[in-house]
Design an enzyme around this catalytic site. Structure first.
Site, mmCIF file in Angstrom:
data_model
loop_
_atom_site.group_PDB
_atom_site.id
_atom_site.type_symbol
_atom_site.label_atom_id
_atom_site.label_comp_id
_atom_site.label_asym_id
_atom_site.label_seq_id
_atom_site.Cartn_x
_atom_site.Cartn_y
_atom_site.Cartn_z
ATOM 1 N N LYS A 182 8.768 80.724 60.364
ATOM 2 C CA LYS A 182 8.411 79.205 59.631
ATOM 3 C C LYS A 182 9.987 78.505 61.811
ATOM 4 C CE LYS A 182 12.299 76.828 57.792
ATOM 5 N NZ LYS A 182 11.783 75.893 58.636
ATOM 6 N N GLU A 257 20.724 84.425 65.697
ATOM 7 C CA GLU A 257 21.421 83.319 66.915
ATOM 8 C C GLU A 257 22.114 82.415 66.813
ATOM 9 O OE1 GLU A 257 21.190 84.467 69.787
ATOM 10 O OE2 GLU A 257 20.119 86.475 69.765
ATOM 11 N N CYS A 291 22.085 75.758 72.752
ATOM 12 C CA CYS A 291 23.684 77.077 71.567
ATOM 13 C C CYS A 291 24.468 77.231 72.900
ATOM 14 C CB CYS A 291 22.970 77.515 71.632
ATOM 15 S SG CYS A 291 21.538 78.743 72.161
ATOM 16 N N GLU A 391 30.906 72.618 67.622
ATOM 17 C CA GLU A 391 29.935 72.617 68.366
ATOM 18 C C GLU A 391 28.964 71.106 68.363
ATOM 19 O OE1 GLU A 391 26.069 74.657 67.157
ATOM 20 O OE2 GLU A 391 25.722 75.233 69.090
#
Ligand code: NAD
Length: 486
Positions: A182, A257, A291, A391
């Site tokens: 997905k 992750e 990331c 982040e």
């Protein structure tokens, strides 16, 4: 079905309300329309129909049926399929690059030089690992046998879409697993092209299945699905936690992750003229939507003024604009929600008292459409500020000052994340010593070339498990001890 070669070819458009299940494109039973938006023009380029739980069940059942035979294929057979996939990706590389530019705004030069070749490199790495892998080892009278774990549910994000897909699909196939993928609903079109590549590579029906849909609906149903043996998600911490919670009752393997806030420590002996510019460019690569982007530049306090001047000069060199222009280095932010998030974090930096030394709020000057954030650098950032801890996922760099190397290491480690890290020094021994003290899954010394075999993943809240290379492959294996084997 004809080949899906060109962005938005009729064949691709025909797949938008289909899922790839059991070797065929089957109409989905859902009705929710999910728009795909070109972030450089803010126009809807395609509309996807989201799949339902019933579509997912069909995909999982197909993967389950295909598993025993695929798990029993030889290493040579799986290498042949993977090599065919690699060759088809190379053949269609330009169309894939153009699709990424269209659906997530990657500058075409960057899509050609990084997104697509690195995605292909994951396939090559999986082939190389598989070719040399000892599936059965003997110690005393006990044989340890490594076997494919089963049906894998793979959930991927929009920021490096194709790259994240092959980082999971290639090792899963190499291991002998079957798959339900997905991709992100925000950039799903490259995944449709990829599914067609796997089809054209002649993978047996049911080995690979693609179901498009939203995270909470389809991703959540995958996480809790009783017939999925392993779930691997790349995405935000929020989604990673929800997936782990949904997966817990079925005790499936979960690899995550997740996010990062990676440090870049400039040691006092570094060549500042070079490493400040390369640090800015590495942080802003892919418009900061990586990331492991090193978004905290940690520098000696007595060099702060020099670093600030060099960072401003580096930002001035960046050519930002239409991602289809071959000279563009950075295109837009990939979607509206992410653009808004970047604005919120620039506001937070200002509110927390960081010094804005370039960029700032709003769109890039002269551009009235497209999600173009301004490349932004803050200095005087301290560990208590939001821009030092959260982040951002955009072109926003925080410069932080240290007085000695112990403080630099402490700052580097002072977040809940532990994904990437960088050290710059002319003295390799010193750089290695600092690299050993940084608590992250990867540390790069002096901006080395990207390595498809270097294990990638997070310490702390950046995730669980490793992707790429040997550990990335082994995550898709179970371990069986046959005692009394010899
Ligand atoms: P996201 O979490 O919104 O979505 C990622 C994927 O998870 C999508 O496919 C989404 O549909 C799905 N998802 C969302 N909610 C879900 C739920 N409740 N259950 C199951 N699936 C769900 O993340 P994003 O915005 O697409 O990607 C950006 C994030 O991904 C950043 O935090 C970034 O750091 C992270 N990321 C991590 C890595 C890594 O390797 N560590 C690589 C790339 C991106």
């Amino acid at each position: 079905m004809t080949l899906v070669l060109d962005p938005l070819s009729p064949a691709l458009l025909a797949c938008l309300d289909h899922a790839y299940i059991d070797g065929q494109w089957l109409p989905v039973t859902g009705s929710e329309r999910l728009p795909v938006i070109d972030p450089s023009r803010e126009t809807v380029v395609a509309g996807l129909t989201g799949a339902t739980g019933a579509d997912l069940d069909r995909a999982v059942a197909a993967a389950r049926r295909a598993f025993p035979a695929f798990a029993a294929t030889s290493v040579a057979q799986r290498i042949a399929w993977l090599e065919r996939i690699e060759a088809l990706m190379q053949e269609r590389a330009e169309a894939l690059a153009r699709m990424l530019t269209l659906e997530m705004g990657a500058a075409i030069s960057h899509a050609r030089a990084a997104h697509v070749p690195f995605a292909i490199a994951h396939v090559r790495a999986a082939i190389d690992v598989l070719a040399a892998y000892p599936f059965e080892t003997l110690r005393g009278t006990t044989a340890t046998v490594r076997e494919p774990i089963g049906v894998c549910g793979l959930i991927t994000p929009w920021n490096w879409p194709l790259y994240q897909i092959t980082a999971k699909v290639a090792p899963a196939l190499a291991a002998g697993c079957t798959i339900v993928l997905k991709p992100s609903e925000l950039s799903p079109l490259n995944a449709i092209m990829f599914a067609q590549i796997l089809h054209d590579a002649g993978l047996p029906a049911g080995v690979f299945n693609l179901v498009n849909g939203t995270g909470p609906e389809i991703g959540g149903a995958m996480a809790s699905h009783p017939d999925i043996d392993m779930i691997s998600i790349t995405g935000s911490n929020r989604a990673g936690v929800l997936v782990a919670q949904a997966a817990a009752p079925t005790v499936k393997r979960v690899t995550q992750e997740l996010g990062g806030k990676s440090p870049n420590v400039l040691l006092p002996d570094a060549d500042f003229e070079t490493v400040v510019a390369s640090g800015v460019m590495t942080a802003f690569r892919n418009v900061g939507q990586s990331c492991s982007a090193p978004t905290r530049m940690i520098v000696p306090r007595d060099r702060l003024a020099q670093v600030e001047a060099l960072a401003i000069a580096a930002v001035a060199q960046i050519r930002m604009g239409d991602p289809l222009d071959e000279g563009t280095v950075l295109g837009p932010i990939a979607n509206q929600a992410q653009f808004n998030r970047v604005q919120e974090m620039i506001e937070a930096g200002i509110a927390d008292g960081a010094r804005l030394i370039c960029g700032g709020l709003g769109r890039l000057e002269g551009l009235s459409q497209g999600f173009y954030a301004r490349p932004t650098v803050f200095s005087g950032v301290t560990a208590d500020m939001r821009i030092a801890q959260e982040e951002i996922f955009g072109p926003v760099l925080s410069i932080m000052a240290y007085d000695d190397v112990d403080e630099a290491v402490a700052l580097a480690n002072d977040t809940v994340y532990g994904l990437g890290g960088h050290v710059q020094s002319r003295d390799l021994e010193q750089a290695r010593a600092v690299a050993r003290r940084i608590r992250t899954g990867q540390v790069h010394i002096n901006h080395p070339a990207w390595d498809a075999h270097a294990p990638f993943g997070g310490y702390k809240r950046s995730g669980n498990g490793r992707e790429y290379g040997l550990p990335g492959f082994e995550d898709y294996l179970e371990t069986k001890a046959i005692v009394g084997f010899a």
